[in-house]
Scaffold this motif. Structure first.
Motif, PDB file in Angstrom:
ATOM      1  N   ALA A 145      48.529  40.531  24.177  1.00 46.61           N
ATOM      2  CA  ALA A 145      47.727  41.579  23.540  1.00 46.61           C
ATOM      3  C   ALA A 145      46.645  40.880  22.723  1.00 46.61           C
ATOM      4  O   ALA A 145      46.767  39.696  22.396  1.00 46.61           O
ATOM      5  CB  ALA A 145      48.603  42.463  22.649  1.00 46.61           C
ATOM      6  N   PRO A 146      45.570  41.585  22.375  1.00 41.85           N
ATOM      7  CA  PRO A 146      44.502  40.941  21.610  1.00 41.85           C
ATOM      8  C   PRO A 146      45.013  40.356  20.295  1.00 41.85           C
ATOM      9  O   PRO A 146      45.814  40.973  19.587  1.00 41.85           O
ATOM     10  CB  PRO A 146      43.512  42.082  21.366  1.00 41.85           C
ATOM     11  N   VAL A 147      44.550  39.139  19.983  1.00 41.82           N
ATOM     12  CA  VAL A 147      44.923  38.450  18.751  1.00 41.82           C
ATOM     13  C   VAL A 147      43.659  37.843  18.146  1.00 41.82           C
ATOM     14  O   VAL A 147      42.971  37.051  18.804  1.00 41.82           O
ATOM     15  CB  VAL A 147      45.958  37.331  19.012  1.00 41.82           C
ATOM     16  N   ALA A 148      43.347  38.217  16.916  1.00 47.13           N
ATOM     17  CA  ALA A 148      42.201  37.613  16.241  1.00 47.13           C
ATOM     18  C   ALA A 148      42.491  36.138  15.991  1.00 47.13           C
ATOM     19  O   ALA A 148      43.596  35.779  15.586  1.00 47.13           O
ATOM     20  CB  ALA A 148      41.933  38.341  14.927  1.00 47.13           C
ATOM     21  N   ASN A 149      41.507  35.276  16.261  1.00 48.72           N
ATOM     22  CA  ASN A 149      41.727  33.845  16.079  1.00 48.72           C
ATOM     23  C   ASN A 149      40.391  33.127  15.930  1.00 48.72           C
ATOM     24  O   ASN A 149      39.337  33.691  16.247  1.00 48.72           O
ATOM     25  CB  ASN A 149      42.508  33.265  17.268  1.00 48.72           C
ATOM     26  N   ASP A 150      40.467  31.887  15.433  1.00 47.80           N
ATOM     27  CA  ASP A 150      39.267  31.070  15.265  1.00 47.80           C
ATOM     28  C   ASP A 150      39.231  29.930  16.268  1.00 47.80           C
ATOM     29  O   ASP A 150      38.575  28.922  16.040  1.00 47.80           O
ATOM     30  CB  ASP A 150      39.196  30.522  13.841  1.00 47.80           C
ATOM     31  N   GLU A 151      39.953  30.082  17.396  1.00 52.05           N
ATOM     32  CA  GLU A 151      40.044  29.025  18.396  1.00 52.05           C
ATOM     33  C   GLU A 151      39.212  29.321  19.634  1.00 52.05           C
ATOM     34  O   GLU A 151      39.278  28.594  20.620  1.00 52.05           O
ATOM     35  CB  GLU A 151      41.508  28.817  18.797  1.00 52.05           C
ATOM     36  N   GLY A 152      38.457  30.416  19.611  1.00 45.35           N
ATOM     37  CA  GLY A 152      37.617  30.766  20.742  1.00 45.35           C
ATOM     38  C   GLY A 152      38.385  31.341  21.914  1.00 45.35           C
ATOM     39  O   GLY A 152      37.853  31.417  23.029  1.00 45.35           O
ATOM     40  N   LYS A 153      39.636  31.765  21.709  1.00 47.68           N
ATOM     41  CA  LYS A 153      40.482  32.245  22.803  1.00 47.68           C
ATOM     42  C   LYS A 153      40.479  33.769  22.843  1.00 47.68           C
ATOM     43  O   LYS A 153      40.706  34.432  21.832  1.00 47.68           O
ATOM     44  CB  LYS A 153      41.911  31.705  22.637  1.00 47.68           C
ATOM     45  N   GLY A 154      40.214  34.296  24.028  1.00 44.75           N
ATOM     46  CA  GLY A 154      40.127  35.736  24.189  1.00 44.75           C
ATOM     47  C   GLY A 154      41.420  36.343  24.695  1.00 44.75           C
ATOM     48  O   GLY A 154      42.476  35.709  24.719  1.00 44.75           O
ATOM     49  N   PHE A 155      41.325  37.590  25.134  1.00 42.21           N
ATOM     50  CA  PHE A 155      42.475  38.309  25.678  1.00 42.21           C
ATOM     51  C   PHE A 155      42.241  38.536  27.159  1.00 42.21           C
ATOM     52  O   PHE A 155      41.284  39.190  27.562  1.00 42.21           O
ATOM     53  CB  PHE A 155      42.647  39.647  24.952  1.00 42.21           C
ATOM     54  N   ASP A 156      43.111  37.971  27.978  1.00 44.35           N
ATOM     55  CA  ASP A 156      43.030  38.131  29.425  1.00 44.35           C
ATOM     56  C   ASP A 156      44.137  39.076  29.865  1.00 44.35           C
ATOM     57  O   ASP A 156      45.321  38.828  29.597  1.00 44.35           O
ATOM     58  CB  ASP A 156      43.185  36.775  30.119  1.00 44.35           C
ATOM     59  N   ARG A 157      43.765  40.132  30.572  1.00 48.83           N
ATOM     60  CA  ARG A 157      44.769  41.129  30.968  1.00 48.83           C
ATOM     61  C   ARG A 157      45.812  40.554  31.917  1.00 48.83           C
ATOM     62  O   ARG A 157      46.879  41.145  32.101  1.00 48.83           O
ATOM     63  CB  ARG A 157      44.088  42.336  31.629  1.00 48.83           C
ATOM     64  N   MET A 158      45.560  39.387  32.501  1.00 44.91           N
ATOM     65  CA  MET A 158      46.582  38.756  33.340  1.00 44.91           C
ATOM     66  C   MET A 158      47.780  38.279  32.521  1.00 44.91           C
ATOM     67  O   MET A 158      48.823  37.937  33.075  1.00 44.91           O
ATOM     68  CB  MET A 158      45.989  37.587  34.120  1.00 44.91           C
ATOM     69  N   CYS A 159      47.658  38.269  31.206  1.00 44.69           N
ATOM     70  CA  CYS A 159      48.783  37.949  30.327  1.00 44.69           C
ATOM     71  C   CYS A 159      49.490  39.202  29.817  1.00 44.69           C
ATOM     72  O   CYS A 159      50.461  39.113  29.066  1.00 44.69           O
ATOM     73  CB  CYS A 159      48.306  37.123  29.140  1.00 44.69           C
ATOM     74  N   ASP A 160      49.009  40.354  30.230  1.00 40.76           N
ATOM     75  CA  ASP A 160      49.583  41.646  29.845  1.00 40.76           C
ATOM     76  C   ASP A 160      50.559  42.081  30.933  1.00 40.76           C
ATOM     77  O   ASP A 160      50.158  42.303  32.079  1.00 40.76           O
ATOM     78  CB  ASP A 160      48.448  42.664  29.698  1.00 40.76           C
ATOM     79  N   PRO A 161      51.849  42.204  30.638  1.00 40.60           N
ATOM     80  CA  PRO A 161      52.816  42.554  31.688  1.00 40.60           C
ATOM     81  C   PRO A 161      52.624  43.936  32.284  1.00 40.60           C
ATOM     82  O   PRO A 161      53.181  44.239  33.340  1.00 40.60           O
ATOM     83  CB  PRO A 161      54.170  42.442  30.963  1.00 40.60           C
ATOM     84  N   THR A 162      51.797  44.784  31.670  1.00 36.42           N
ATOM     85  CA  THR A 162      51.592  46.149  32.185  1.00 36.42           C
ATOM     86  C   THR A 162      50.351  46.275  33.069  1.00 36.42           C
ATOM     87  O   THR A 162      50.113  47.330  33.654  1.00 36.42           O
ATOM     88  CB  THR A 162      51.467  47.139  31.023  1.00 36.42           C
ATOM     89  N   TYR A 163      49.568  45.223  33.191  1.00 35.14           N
ATOM     90  CA  TYR A 163      48.272  45.302  33.867  1.00 35.14           C
ATOM     91  C   TYR A 163      48.419  45.222  35.390  1.00 35.14           C
ATOM     92  O   TYR A 163      49.177  44.397  35.916  1.00 35.14           O
ATOM     93  CB  TYR A 163      47.388  44.154  33.380  1.00 35.14           C
ATOM     94  N   THR A 164      47.680  46.061  36.098  1.00 35.67           N
ATOM     95  CA  THR A 164      47.715  46.053  37.567  1.00 35.67           C
ATOM     96  C   THR A 164      46.307  46.119  38.157  1.00 35.67           C
ATOM     97  O   THR A 164      46.150  46.488  39.320  1.00 35.67           O
ATOM     98  CB  THR A 164      48.532  47.236  38.108  1.00 35.67           C
ATOM     99  N   GLY A 165      45.294  45.718  37.386  1.00 37.60           N
ATOM    100  CA  GLY A 165      43.930  45.964  37.839  1.00 37.60           C
ATOM    101  C   GLY A 165      43.141  44.779  38.330  1.00 37.60           C
ATOM    102  O   GLY A 165      41.912  44.846  38.409  1.00 37.60           O
ATOM    103  N   ASN A 166      43.781  43.666  38.667  1.00 43.09           N
ATOM    104  CA  ASN A 166      43.032  42.481  39.091  1.00 43.09           C
ATOM    105  C   ASN A 166      43.074  42.342  40.607  1.00 43.09           C
ATOM    106  O   ASN A 166      44.133  42.105  41.190  1.00 43.09           O
ATOM    107  CB  ASN A 166      43.623  41.231  38.420  1.00 43.09           C
ATOM    108  N   GLY A 167      41.907  42.452  41.231  1.00 44.39           N
ATOM    109  CA  GLY A 167      41.843  42.357  42.681  1.00 44.39           C
ATOM    110  C   GLY A 167      42.216  40.991  43.218  1.00 44.39           C
ATOM    111  O   GLY A 167      42.610  40.851  44.376  1.00 44.39           O
ATOM    112  N   ARG A 168      42.094  39.950  42.382  1.00 44.49           N
ATOM    113  CA  ARG A 168      42.412  38.608  42.850  1.00 44.49           C
ATOM    114  C   ARG A 168      43.914  38.400  43.039  1.00 44.49           C
ATOM    115  O   ARG A 168      44.333  37.435  43.675  1.00 44.49           O
ATOM    116  CB  ARG A 168      41.847  37.563  41.880  1.00 44.49           C
ATOM    117  N   ASN A 169      44.741  39.268  42.481  1.00 43.68           N
ATOM    118  CA  ASN A 169      46.172  39.190  42.757  1.00 43.68           C
ATOM    119  C   ASN A 169      46.658  40.450  43.462  1.00 43.68           C
ATOM    120  O   ASN A 169      47.810  40.852  43.342  1.00 43.68           O
ATOM    121  CB  ASN A 169      46.991  38.939  41.477  1.00 43.68           C
ATOM    122  N   GLY A 170      45.719  41.065  44.237  1.00 46.45           N
ATOM    123  CA  GLY A 170      46.083  42.234  45.020  1.00 46.45           C
ATOM    124  C   GLY A 170      46.426  43.442  44.180  1.00 46.45           C
ATOM    125  O   GLY A 170      47.133  44.348  44.645  1.00 46.45           O
TER     126      GLY A 170
END
Length: 520
Positions: free
Chosen positions: A397-422
Motif C-alpha cells: 500500500a502507499p507509504v510516504a518515504n524519503d527514499e524515492g520509492k513509489g507504490f507499485d500495484r504489483m505488490c498489492d495482493p488484490t490487484y488484477t489490472g496488469n496486462g504484462r501478467n495476463g
C-alpha cells in the motif's frame, strides 16, 4: 563455495547460542576467523572458487532473530548500494567502507555488492524507483559511482575479491519495456531515448573495472523475461552496446547474473521444454507461453553461449540468484501433472507455483533456494544470494518515504489490472513494507518453504535455535586461573564444542561442559 554459508550443523547450533553466559570469563561462541592477507590478490577466472564470502552482520542479526533464522543467518549475501546515502551509511545500517572493514575482520576474501542507483532506475517498477531523475547522469557518475570506486580502490581492500552486480533490471527494461513493445512505459521510453541507462552502465563498468580486484557482473533478467528469441537476441546486443560505451570494453565484464531478486525456479525437475502431451508441446501451455526455457539454469547456460557469440570473452561466467527460488514445502510437486492436457501436465508438475511468471513482488508460497555454491554447473560461476531473504520487494500500500520509492500495484495482493501478467492476481503477500525494508512474514515463509529444506542439527527439519547452556559456575579460583562448568541444554545435542572468551578475546575451547582458564 568455502564460506560461512556452508557451516556444519554443529557449528550452526553453536552460533545460535552466541550470547550464552557470562561470569568473569564469558562462555560464548563464534565463527573462527582466518586473517585476510594485506597483499593484493591475483586475478582469478572465477572469484567464487576457494573464496570465503562476507556475511553482512546487519542482515544476519535480523535473520537470526526470526523463528528458524539461526540456521541460515551466517549465509553470505550481497550488500545493496541503492542510494547515495547508503555509501556512507547511517545509524541503522553501516556504509560501504564499514562493510569492507568488517569483511576484513571476518577473515573474508570475497565481498559482494549491488550497484543500483541509475538515473530513472527500474523504469517499469514503481516500488523500486530511485532518487535520481532520468536526466541526472552527471550526479550518478560523480556522486555515486566515483565515491564507490574510490572506496573499492583503497589498498586496504586489495586482498578482497569484490563482485559487483551492475544495475538490476536496467538493460532488460530497454529491450522489452521501451518504445513500441507490449510492456512499454513512458519512463522506459525516456531512458531508451536519452541513452542514460547504457551510458550509466558503461561508466560503472569502466570505472569499477579499472580496479584490479573488482569483478563486474551485468544483470540479465530471467528466463520469464528474456527467454523468447524475440527478446533474448536483442538483449545480448543491448548488453554488448552498453558494455562498450563510455570507455568500457568486454574486458570489464566478468560475467552476467540472472534471476536477481526474482523467483524463477533453478531447475524444473518434472518436465522439460521438449516434452509433448498428446502431440502438443509444453511450449504451448499457458505457463510456458512459447518460451524456449522453463528454468534459470538452462536459460543462463544458453544466454552465456549467445553472449560469447556476440563478442564477450569466452571465459565469462554466470551467476544465478537462488535466495528465493526454492519453492519447497508440502506443496512441492514430485512428478509431472496428468496428461489430460498440456496445461494440466505443466501446472501439476511445475515447482514454481506463482500465478504468472511475471509476478515479482513478495511472492506467496516462495522458499529459500540453493545455498551459495561455487561452480555448481558448466558455465555457472556460482549460485548466490543477491536479494537477501526477508528484504521486501515493495510496499503493498502507499507509504510516504524519503527514499524515492513509489507504490507499485504489483505488490498489492488484490490487484488484477496488469496486462504484462495476463491481468492475473499478483500473488504478493499482504502488509509488506517499502522495498529493501525488513519483512518478517516473508522471511518466515521463505524458511518454511525452503528447498533444499533447512535442516537442524543432525536429522529432520528443525530450524529452531537451541537454548543456551545454563548454570555457569566457577570454582578453584586462584590468582591466575579459574575453573568453569555449565549444563548443556537438552536440545543442544549437536553442539560439538564451546569457545571460551575473556574480554572479547578467544582464550580456549572445550568439547565438554567444563574448562579451566589459566593465565589470568
Amino acid at each position: 563455495m568455502s564460506t560461512r554459508g556452508t557451516i556444519k550443523n554443529g557449528l550452526r547450533k553453536r552460533l545460535a547460542a552466541v550470547s550464552a553466559l557470562a561470569m568473569g570469563a564469558a562462555l560464548a561462541v563464534a565463527v573462527p576467523a582466518t586473517p585476510a592477507s594485506a597483499a593484493a590478490t591475483a586475478r582469478v577466472d572465477n572469484p567464487y572458487v576457494g573464496a570465503t564470502a562476507y556475511v553482512n552482520p546487519d542482515w544476519s542479526a535480523k535473520a537470526a532473530a526470526e523463528p528458524g533464522g539461526a540456521a541460515i543467518a551466517n549465509t553470505p549475501a550481497f550488500v545493496w548500494m541503492d542510494r547515495i546515502a547508503a555509501i556512507t551509511g547511517s545509524s541503522e545500517a553501516r556504509g560501504l567502507r564499514a562493510h569492507l572493514d568488517t569483511a576484513l575482520a571476518q577473515g573474508a576474501n570475497l565481498f559482494q555488492v549491488v550497484i543500483y542507483d541509475l538515473p530513472g532506475r527500474d523504469c517499469a517498477a514503481l516500488a523500486s524507483n530511485g532518487e535520481l531523475g532520468p536526466t541526472e547522469l552527471g550526479r550518478y557518475e560523480s556522486e555515486y559511482i566515483d565515491p564507490i570506486a574510490d572506496i573499492l580502490a583503497d589498498p586496504a581492500y586489495a586482498s578482497l575479491r569484490i563482485v559487483t552486480i551492475i544495475e538490476p533490471d536496467s538493460l532488460p527494461n530497454i529491450v522489452t519495456n521501451a518504445g513500441g513493445t507490449a510492456g512499454s512505459t513512458d519512463a522506459c521510453a525516456t531512458m531508451k531515448a536519452n541513452g542514460n541507462y547504457e551510458k550509466g552502465v558503461g561508466y560503472a563498468l569502466h570505472t569499477l573495472g579499472a580496479i584490479p580486484n573488482v569483478y563486474n557482473y551485468i544483470d540479465a533478467a530471467h528466463h520469464g523475461w528474456l527467454g523468447w528469441d524475440s527478446n533474448m537476441s536483442p538483449a545480448a546486443a543491448e548488453f554488448k552496446k552498453a558494455a562498450t560505451s563510455e570507455g568500457a570494453t568486454v574486458n570489464d565484464v566478468a560475467g552476467f547474473i540472472v534471476n536477481t531478486a526474482n523467483y524463477s525456479a533453478l531447475k524444473e525437475p518434472n518436465f522439460k521444454v521438449t516434452d509433448s502431451v498428446n502431440g502438443t508441446t509444453v511450449r504451448q501451455s499457458k505457463w510456458v507461453d512459447w518460451n524456449y526455457y522453463v528454468d534459470e539454469l538452462s536459460f543462463a547456460q544458453a544466454l552465456r553461449t549467445l553472449l560469447v557469440s556476440q563478442g564477450f570473452n569466452s571465459n565469462i561466467g554466470m551467476l544465478i540468484d537462488t535466495a528465493r527460488n526454492g519453492w519447497g514445502g508440502s506443496a512441492r510437486p514430485t512428478a509431472a501433472g496428468p496428461t489430460t492436457s498440456v496445461d494440466a501436465y505443466v501446472d501439476g508438475g511445475r515447482v514454481d507455483r506463482r500465478i504468472h511468471a511475471g509476478n515479482w513482488c513478495n511472492q506467496s508460497g516462495a522458499g529459500i533456494g540453493e545455498r551459495p555454491t561455487a561452480a555448481p554447473e558448466a558455465g555457472i560461476d556460482a549460485y548466490v544470494w543477491a536479494k537477501p531473504p526477508g528484504e521486501s520487494d515493495g510496499n503493498s500500500a502507499p507509504v510516504a518515504n524519503d527514499e524515492g520509492k513509489g507504490f507499485d500495484r504489483m505488490c498489492d495482493p488484490t490487484y488484477t489490472g496488469n496486462g504484462r501478467n495476463g491481468n492475473s492476481m499478483t500473488g504478493a503477500l499482504p502488509n509488506s513494507p517499502l522495498a529493501g525494508h525488513w519483512f518478517s512474514a516473508q522471511f518466515q515463509e521463505l524458511v518454511r518453504n525452503a528447498y533444499p529444506p533447512i535442516t537442524g542439527g543432525g536429522t529432520g527439519t528443525d530450524t529452531t535455535a537451541p537454548s543456551a547452556p545454563t548454570g555457569l559456575t566457577s570454582s578453584a579460583k586462584t590468582s591466575s586461573s579459574v575453573s568453569l562448568s555449565w549444563t548443556a541444554s537438552t536440545d543442544n545435542t549437536a553442539v560439538t564444542g564451546y569457545d571460551i572468551f575473556r574480554a572479547g578475546v578467544k582464550v580456549g575451547s572445550s568439547t565438554t561442559t567444563s574448562y579451566t582458564d589459566t593465565g589470568l
